[in-house]
Design an enzyme around this catalytic site. Structure first.
Site, PDB file in Angstrom:
ATOM      1  N   GLY A  45      14.219  -5.035  16.293  1.00  0.00           N
ATOM      2  CA  GLY A  45      12.890  -4.522  15.969  1.00  0.00           C
ATOM      3  C   GLY A  45      11.946  -5.653  15.619  1.00  0.00           C
ATOM      4  O   GLY A  45      12.363  -6.807  15.549  1.00  0.00           O
ATOM      5  N   LYS A  46      10.694  -5.286  15.439  1.00  0.00           N
ATOM      6  CA  LYS A  46       9.747  -6.322  15.033  1.00  0.00           C
ATOM      7  C   LYS A  46       8.790  -5.743  13.991  1.00  0.00           C
ATOM      8  O   LYS A  46       8.567  -4.541  13.938  1.00  0.00           O
ATOM      9  CB  LYS A  46       8.967  -6.887  16.227  1.00  0.00           C
ATOM     10  CG  LYS A  46       8.183  -5.892  17.027  1.00  0.00           C
ATOM     11  CD  LYS A  46       7.529  -6.655  18.211  1.00  0.00           C
ATOM     12  CE  LYS A  46       6.664  -5.744  19.034  1.00  0.00           C
ATOM     13  NZ  LYS A  46       7.359  -4.570  19.565  1.00  0.00           N
ATOM     14  N   GLY A  47       8.342  -6.649  13.133  1.00  0.00           N
ATOM     15  CA  GLY A  47       7.409  -6.235  12.090  1.00  0.00           C
ATOM     16  C   GLY A  47       6.120  -7.007  12.282  1.00  0.00           C
ATOM     17  O   GLY A  47       5.927  -7.656  13.304  1.00  0.00           O
ATOM     18  N   GLY A  68       7.260 -11.569  12.570  1.00  0.00           N
ATOM     19  CA  GLY A  68       8.628 -11.870  12.977  1.00  0.00           C
ATOM     20  C   GLY A  68       9.379 -10.719  13.612  1.00  0.00           C
ATOM     21  O   GLY A  68       8.891  -9.584  13.673  1.00  0.00           O
ATOM     22  N   ASP A  92       6.148  -1.098  -2.494  1.00  0.00           N
ATOM     23  CA  ASP A  92       5.818  -0.728  -1.116  1.00  0.00           C
ATOM     24  C   ASP A  92       6.853   0.254  -0.552  1.00  0.00           C
ATOM     25  O   ASP A  92       7.325   0.103   0.570  1.00  0.00           O
ATOM     26  CB  ASP A  92       5.747  -2.006  -0.246  1.00  0.00           C
ATOM     27  CG  ASP A  92       4.909  -1.766   0.998  1.00  0.00           C
ATOM     28  OD1 ASP A  92       4.916  -2.635   1.891  1.00  0.00           O
ATOM     29  OD2 ASP A  92       4.272  -0.695   1.097  1.00  0.00           O
ATOM     30  N   LYS A 109       8.068   3.184   1.274  1.00  0.00           N
ATOM     31  CA  LYS A 109       7.598   4.120   2.314  1.00  0.00           C
ATOM     32  C   LYS A 109       8.685   4.171   3.384  1.00  0.00           C
ATOM     33  O   LYS A 109       9.531   3.255   3.448  1.00  0.00           O
ATOM     34  CB  LYS A 109       6.260   3.662   2.893  1.00  0.00           C
ATOM     35  CG  LYS A 109       6.257   2.256   3.451  1.00  0.00           C
ATOM     36  CD  LYS A 109       4.841   1.837   3.856  1.00  0.00           C
ATOM     37  CE  LYS A 109       4.829   0.389   4.328  1.00  0.00           C
ATOM     38  NZ  LYS A 109       3.494  -0.104   4.577  1.00  0.00           N
ATOM     39  N   ASN A 155       9.949   1.148   5.283  1.00  0.00           N
ATOM     40  CA  ASN A 155      10.700   0.077   4.592  1.00  0.00           C
ATOM     41  C   ASN A 155      12.082   0.532   4.181  1.00  0.00           C
ATOM     42  O   ASN A 155      12.689  -0.038   3.272  1.00  0.00           O
ATOM     43  CB  ASN A 155       9.926  -0.378   3.347  1.00  0.00           C
ATOM     44  CG  ASN A 155       8.710  -1.173   3.730  1.00  0.00           C
ATOM     45  OD1 ASN A 155       8.630  -1.674   4.845  1.00  0.00           O
ATOM     46  ND2 ASN A 155       7.756  -1.281   2.825  1.00  0.00           N
ATOM     47  N   ASP A 182      12.711  -4.963   3.016  1.00  0.00           N
ATOM     48  CA  ASP A 182      11.355  -5.527   2.985  1.00  0.00           C
ATOM     49  C   ASP A 182      10.780  -5.657   1.575  1.00  0.00           C
ATOM     50  O   ASP A 182       9.977  -4.842   1.125  1.00  0.00           O
ATOM     51  CB  ASP A 182      10.418  -4.661   3.824  1.00  0.00           C
ATOM     52  CG  ASP A 182       9.215  -5.476   4.264  1.00  0.00           C
ATOM     53  OD1 ASP A 182       8.527  -5.087   5.203  1.00  0.00           O
ATOM     54  OD2 ASP A 182       8.986  -6.527   3.633  1.00  0.00           O
ATOM     55  N   THR A 191      -0.825   1.352   5.670  1.00  0.00           N
ATOM     56  CA  THR A 191      -1.245   2.680   5.237  1.00  0.00           C
ATOM     57  C   THR A 191      -1.591   2.720   3.759  1.00  0.00           C
ATOM     58  O   THR A 191      -0.979   2.052   2.939  1.00  0.00           O
ATOM     59  CB  THR A 191      -0.139   3.715   5.489  1.00  0.00           C
ATOM     60  OG1 THR A 191      -0.515   4.918   4.831  1.00  0.00           O
ATOM     61  CG2 THR A 191       1.207   3.257   4.930  1.00  0.00           C
TER      62      THR A 191
END
Ligand SMILES: Cc1nn(C)cc1-c1nc2c(-c3cnn(Cc4ccccc4)c3)c(Cl)cnc2[nH]1
Length: 289
Positions: free
Chosen positions: A22-24, A27, A139, A141, A144, A157, A175
């Site tokens: 995956g990507k954020g 990175g 954070d 949510k 994460n 995260d 968000t």
């Protein structure tokens, strides 16, 4: 102790790199296997060029490493180590076998109460552990949260987490849905570093797991207004225990939010999260007591 990645000094040659996971925003993450131990992990690669010097992001990564490497809890994604080369920073992370929770939520549109209650109980346990170490995640949510092979959830995260108290500025990105009122109101920032901010986000998470959308989801302006007033409607079709817990977490005054201890003992959690053996087994071994 499951610490197969013993050496303190890691380098890229130690790993076989697998498929991208995956990507954020900063990175990408790849499946990886450590050559000598065949230990499977997730390798997060960040480009130094993307972490402009002196901006919050570089400090955020340092903080993520500093905080997450010292945490050990079944519902917190482990950070086993890190290393860097001339261009990149590498984080050696626990591989979560069932991936990102928000994708499961999207697929199922919303979780049945028994499943949502299990996840919230695990979140409460992880947050209690974090707050005892004076770490505030800030954070929480679905994006994460990852899911392990046995369906257990893992907070990941820690880019926005802080050791309370701290005078960090949080540049709002992504968000607004999960931000507590004290973080969207201008004025005193002291409350930004009170762990009660995670209780509000836990309430938003409970709502989103059960309803399939966040309680204050709207245009950014309206979301801002509705959070500031805790203006939400809780659907009638939720059980009264679920509605009760949401109402006790989404409280404007941080001091009045239900403490994690009481979240874990709330009737909605007790009803769905039987500790130890299943209730049916209990009858079997009661021998008429
Ligand atoms: C995807 C996926 N499918 N399955 C079956 C397992 C996974 C899986 N993904 C992960 C991942 C993973 C992947 N992407 N992301 C999001 C991200 C990427 C880059 C920067 C910030 C955030 C996390 C991790 Cl860390 C750790 N373990 C993971 N496992």
């Amino acid at each position: 102790v499951d610490a197969p990645l013993i050496p303190k000094q890691f380098h890229l040659g130690m790993f076989e790199i697998g498929r991208p996971l995956g990507k954020g925003k900063f990175g990408r993450v790849y499946l990886a296997r450590e050559r000598t131990s065949s230990f499977i992990c997730a390798l997060k690669v960040l480009y130094k060029s993307e972490l402009q010097h002196g901006t919050g992001v570089e400090k955020q990564v340092r903080r993520e490493i500093e905080i997450q490497s010292n945490l050990r809890h079944p519902n917190i994604l482990k950070l086993y180590g890190h290393f860097h080369d001339s261009k990149r920073i590498f984080l050696i992370l626990e591989f979560a076998g069932k991936g990102e929770l928000y994708k499961h939520l999207q697929k199922e549109s919303r979780f049945p109460e028994w499943k949502a209650a299990q996840y919230i109980a695990q979140m409460a346990s992880a947050l209690k552990y974090l707050h005892r170490k004076h770490v505030i995640h800030r954070d929480i949510k679905p994006e994460n949260i990852l899911m392990g092979i046995h369906g257990e959830i893992k907070i990941s995260d820690f880019g926005w987490s802080v050791h309370a108290p701290n005078n960090r500025r949080k540049t709002l990105c992504g968000t607004l849905d999960y931000l507590p009122p004290e973080m969207i109101k201008s004025g005193s920032k002291d409350n930004w570093y009170n762990e009660k901010v995670d209780l509000w986000s836990l309430g938003v998470l409970t709502y989103e797991f059960l309803v399939g959308e966040a309680p204050f989801e709207d245009t950014p302006i309206m979301t801002h207004k509705r959070i500031a007033r805790a203006d939400m409607t809780i659907p009638e079709w939720l059980s009264k225990e679920a509605r009760d817990l949401i109402k006790k977490l989404l409280v404007l005054d941080p001091e009045k939010r239900l403490p994690l201890e009481e979240v874990q003992n709330h009737p909605w959690i007790i009803k769905h999260c039987v500790k130890g053996e299943r209730v049916s087994n209990r009858e079997k071994f009661s021998f008429g007591k």
